[in-house]
Design a protein around this motif. Structure first.
Motif, PDB file in Angstrom:
ATOM      1  N   TYR A  33       0.646  -1.466  -0.107  1.00  3.03           N
ATOM      2  CA  TYR A  33      -0.113  -0.077  -0.123  1.00  3.03           C
ATOM      3  C   TYR A  33       0.973   1.497  -0.244  1.00  3.03           C
ATOM      4  O   TYR A  33       0.820   1.706  -0.524  1.00  3.03           O
ATOM      5  CB  TYR A  33      -1.205  -0.072   1.384  1.00  3.03           C
ATOM      6  N   ASN A  34       1.975   1.207   0.935  1.00  2.00           N
ATOM      7  CA  ASN A  34       2.656   2.420   0.861  1.00  2.00           C
ATOM      8  C   ASN A  34       3.554   2.521  -0.777  1.00  2.00           C
ATOM      9  O   ASN A  34       3.493   3.665  -1.285  1.00  2.00           O
ATOM     10  CB  ASN A  34       3.725   2.663   1.998  1.00  2.00           C
ATOM     11  N   VAL A  39       4.475   5.522  -5.356  1.00  2.00           N
ATOM     12  CA  VAL A  39       4.350   5.712  -6.971  1.00  2.00           C
ATOM     13  C   VAL A  39       3.067   6.493  -7.375  1.00  2.00           C
ATOM     14  O   VAL A  39       3.404   7.755  -8.382  1.00  2.00           O
ATOM     15  CB  VAL A  39       3.769   3.723  -7.432  1.00  2.00           C
ATOM     16  N   PHE A  40       1.669   6.369  -6.813  1.00  2.00           N
ATOM     17  CA  PHE A  40       0.511   7.683  -7.457  1.00  2.00           C
ATOM     18  C   PHE A  40       0.815   9.113  -7.294  1.00  2.00           C
ATOM     19  O   PHE A  40       0.901   9.817  -7.847  1.00  2.00           O
ATOM     20  CB  PHE A  40      -0.759   7.082  -6.389  1.00  2.00           C
ATOM     21  N   GLY A  78       7.520  10.532 -13.410  1.00  2.00           N
ATOM     22  CA  GLY A  78       6.985  10.655 -12.112  1.00  2.00           C
ATOM     23  C   GLY A  78       7.123   8.603 -12.279  1.00  2.00           C
ATOM     24  O   GLY A  78       7.447   8.626 -10.845  1.00  2.00           O
ATOM     25  N   PHE A  79       7.053   8.312 -12.711  1.00  2.00           N
ATOM     26  CA  PHE A  79       7.090   6.881 -13.441  1.00  2.00           C
ATOM     27  C   PHE A  79       8.762   6.298 -13.326  1.00  2.00           C
ATOM     28  O   PHE A  79       8.836   5.338 -12.460  1.00  2.00           O
ATOM     29  CB  PHE A  79       6.622   5.919 -14.487  1.00  2.00           C
ATOM     30  N   TYR A  80       9.316   7.005 -13.983  1.00  2.00           N
ATOM     31  CA  TYR A  80      10.967   7.103 -13.976  1.00  2.00           C
ATOM     32  C   TYR A  80      11.178   7.041 -12.842  1.00  2.00           C
ATOM     33  O   TYR A  80      11.835   6.410 -12.076  1.00  2.00           O
ATOM     34  CB  TYR A  80      11.400   7.922 -15.000  1.00  2.00           C
ATOM     35  N   LEU A  81      10.933   8.407 -11.424  1.00  2.00           N
ATOM     36  CA  LEU A  81      11.216   8.116 -10.666  1.00  2.00           C
ATOM     37  C   LEU A  81      11.205   7.267  -9.516  1.00  2.00           C
ATOM     38  O   LEU A  81      11.568   6.718  -9.013  1.00  2.00           O
ATOM     39  CB  LEU A  81      10.754   9.601  -9.742  1.00  2.00           C
ATOM     40  N   SER A  82      10.128   6.532  -9.875  1.00  2.00           N
ATOM     41  CA  SER A  82       9.220   5.722  -8.644  1.00  2.00           C
ATOM     42  C   SER A  82       9.990   4.320  -8.811  1.00  2.00           C
ATOM     43  O   SER A  82      10.105   3.253  -8.368  1.00  2.00           O
ATOM     44  CB  SER A  82       7.977   5.098  -8.548  1.00  2.00           C
ATOM     45  N   HIS A  83      10.675   4.501 -10.100  1.00  2.00           N
ATOM     46  CA  HIS A  83      10.979   3.054 -11.118  1.00  2.00           C
ATOM     47  C   HIS A  83      12.917   2.899 -10.253  1.00  2.00           C
ATOM     48  O   HIS A  83      12.874   2.537  -9.818  1.00  2.00           O
ATOM     49  CB  HIS A  83      10.866   2.738 -12.369  1.00  2.00           C
ATOM     50  N   MET A  84      13.123   3.948 -10.100  1.00  2.00           N
ATOM     51  CA  MET A  84      14.994   4.347  -9.380  1.00  2.00           C
ATOM     52  C   MET A  84      14.954   4.092  -8.549  1.00  2.00           C
ATOM     53  O   MET A  84      15.237   3.853  -7.434  1.00  2.00           O
ATOM     54  CB  MET A  84      15.608   5.784 -10.712  1.00  2.00           C
TER      55      MET A  84
END
Length: 112
Positions: A33-34, A39-40, A78-84
């Protein structure tokens, strides 16, 4: 307040009764959940910030397309940051290794 006995066991790598490393219950129950909320927030925050930057540039230059480019750039960023940060990695087994994604060695799959 943390339990000093649990902290000491975790620091020394003590194993549980079944041979697996002990994990505190609060970290294991809402980790997904966190991670999902992180990511969201990265993606929505990127869209909002870069859309506002694009809107400002559109206002200054008299165009109408930069806000859309800013929103797309924010979503990708944002997706790139969450992936990294490792928030979008694949599922892992309890021992930390990646879960198998191929058919089993005996040729039978467990799909229902």
């Amino acid at each position: 307040m943390r339990d000093p006995k649990k902290t000491a066991r975790a620091a020394h790598g003590k194993r549980g009764p079944h041979g697996s490393a002990e994990v505190s219950s609060d970290a294991s129950t809402d980790g997904g959940y966190n991670a999902g909320m992180a990511v969201f927030s990265y993606i929505i925050g990127g869209i909002i910030v870069w859309s506002l930057i694009g809107w400002g540039l559109d206002y200054l230059w008299g165009t109408r397309w930069i806000v859309l480019a800013g929103a797309l750039l924010g979503a990708v960023g944002g997706f790139y940051l969450s992936h990294m940060h490792g928030l979008t990695s694949s599922r892992k087994n309890a021992d930390g290794r990646h879960a198998p994604s191929a058919p089993s060695q005996d040729g039978e799959d467990n799909a229902k």
